[in-house]
Design an enzyme around this catalytic site. Structure first.
Site, PDB file in Angstrom:
ATOM      1  N   CYS A   1     -54.534 -48.476 -40.311  1.00 19.72           N
ATOM      2  CA  CYS A   1     -53.021 -47.923 -40.621  1.00 19.72           C
ATOM      3  C   CYS A   1     -52.220 -48.869 -41.352  1.00 19.72           C
ATOM      4  CB  CYS A   1     -52.469 -47.713 -39.128  1.00 19.72           C
ATOM      5  SG  CYS A   1     -52.163 -48.818 -37.918  1.00 19.72           S
TER       6      CYS A   1
ATOM      7  N   ASP B   1     -46.208 -42.174 -37.627  1.00 15.91           N
ATOM      8  CA  ASP B   1     -46.111 -43.569 -37.580  1.00 15.91           C
ATOM      9  C   ASP B   1     -45.353 -43.467 -36.310  1.00 15.91           C
ATOM     10  OD1 ASP B   1     -45.406 -45.964 -37.745  1.00 15.91           O
ATOM     11  OD2 ASP B   1     -45.374 -46.374 -39.768  1.00 15.91           O
TER      12      ASP B   1
ATOM     13  N   ARG C   1     -51.173 -47.671 -34.506  1.00 15.80           N
ATOM     14  CA  ARG C   1     -52.152 -46.420 -34.576  1.00 15.80           C
ATOM     15  C   ARG C   1     -53.637 -47.035 -34.517  1.00 15.80           C
ATOM     16  NH1 ARG C   1     -49.514 -43.587 -39.608  1.00 15.80           N
ATOM     17  NH2 ARG C   1     -49.100 -45.686 -39.861  1.00 15.80           N
TER      18      ARG C   1
HETATM   19  P1  4NP Z   1     -48.746 -48.825 -37.525  1.00 13.27           P
HETATM   20  O1  4NP Z   1     -47.128 -48.779 -37.434  1.00 13.27           O
HETATM   21  O2  4NP Z   1     -49.112 -48.650 -39.220  1.00 13.27           O
HETATM   22  O3  4NP Z   1     -49.320 -47.848 -36.758  1.00 13.27           O
HETATM   23  O4  4NP Z   1     -49.348 -49.984 -37.114  1.00 13.27           O
HETATM   24  C1  4NP Z   1     -46.306 -49.416 -38.100  1.00 13.27           C
HETATM   25  C2  4NP Z   1     -46.245 -50.788 -37.833  1.00 13.27           C
HETATM   26  C3  4NP Z   1     -45.232 -51.671 -38.465  1.00 13.27           C
HETATM   27  C4  4NP Z   1     -44.720 -51.327 -39.305  1.00 13.27           C
HETATM   28  C5  4NP Z   1     -44.829 -49.916 -39.908  1.00 13.27           C
HETATM   29  C6  4NP Z   1     -45.711 -49.043 -39.166  1.00 13.27           C
HETATM   30  N1  4NP Z   1     -43.740 -52.123 -39.976  1.00 13.27           N
HETATM   31  O5  4NP Z   1     -42.898 -51.518 -40.951  1.00 13.27           O
HETATM   32  O6  4NP Z   1     -43.653 -53.303 -39.860  1.00 13.27           O
END
Ligand code: 4NP
Length: 149
Positions: free
Chosen positions: A7, A123, A13
């Site tokens: 991800c 997300d 995720r």
């Molecule tokens: P992930 O979610 O891609 O599912 O781990 C996110 C975690 C952090 C961020 C964005 C999405 N961020 O902008 O730091």
């Protein structure tokens, strides 16, 4: 079979996808190696988001051991299957592919549940909805096991 879930941050995720798929593979007595990574390195070295760890715990899954890391080109050599959570992850991983062999390893996870629809695991970092995210990933991982085992 070696599977990498991917991800953006590798804290919400893909850590759930790693934990869920590893647990299902183990239950099915499959000798699979499952890891996860993020296309960004923004949370390198961190544990999964507390909300992902909480929902996992509620569902009886331990992901406390996981630490965030960035996706690297060498992952194309290490893994047979690379499961991405959304089309942005897909583009970011495909950009790094060196060959058709690399590109063929990259699949959108929810296409296992909803073939050819390119649906995203939303997300949940800003919007929440970790229970829904867990359910989507859990159902797709059943199909991954069915189709790839
Ligand atoms: P992930 O979610 O891609 O599912 O781990 C996110 C975690 C952090 C961020 C964005 C999405 N961020 O902008 O730091």
């Amino acid at each position: 079979m070696k599977v990498l879930t991917v991800c953006l941050g590798n804290i919400c995720r893909s850590p759930l996808a790693e934990g869920i798929l590893a647990a299902k593979a183990k239950s099915a007595h499959l000798n699979w190696y499952v890891d996860s990574a993020g296309t960004s390195g923004w949370h390198e070295g961190e544990k999964a988001d507390s909300r992902s760890r909480e929902i996992a715990k509620e569902r009886g899954l331990d992901i406390e051991y996981q630490r965030s890391r960035k996706f690297v080109v060498a992952d194309f050599d290490q893994f047979d299957l690379i499961l991405v959570m959304d089309s942005s992850n897909y583009q970011n991983v495909i950009k790094l592919a060196r060959s058709d062999e690399d590109r063929d390893k990259v699949k959108i996870l929810l296409n296992y549940s909803f073939p050819r629809q390119n649906r995203a695991v939303p997300d949940p970092y800003y919007e929440g909805g970790f229970g829904h995210v867990y359910d989507l990933i859990d159902a797709a991982c059943d199909k991954v096991i069915e189709q790839e085992a």
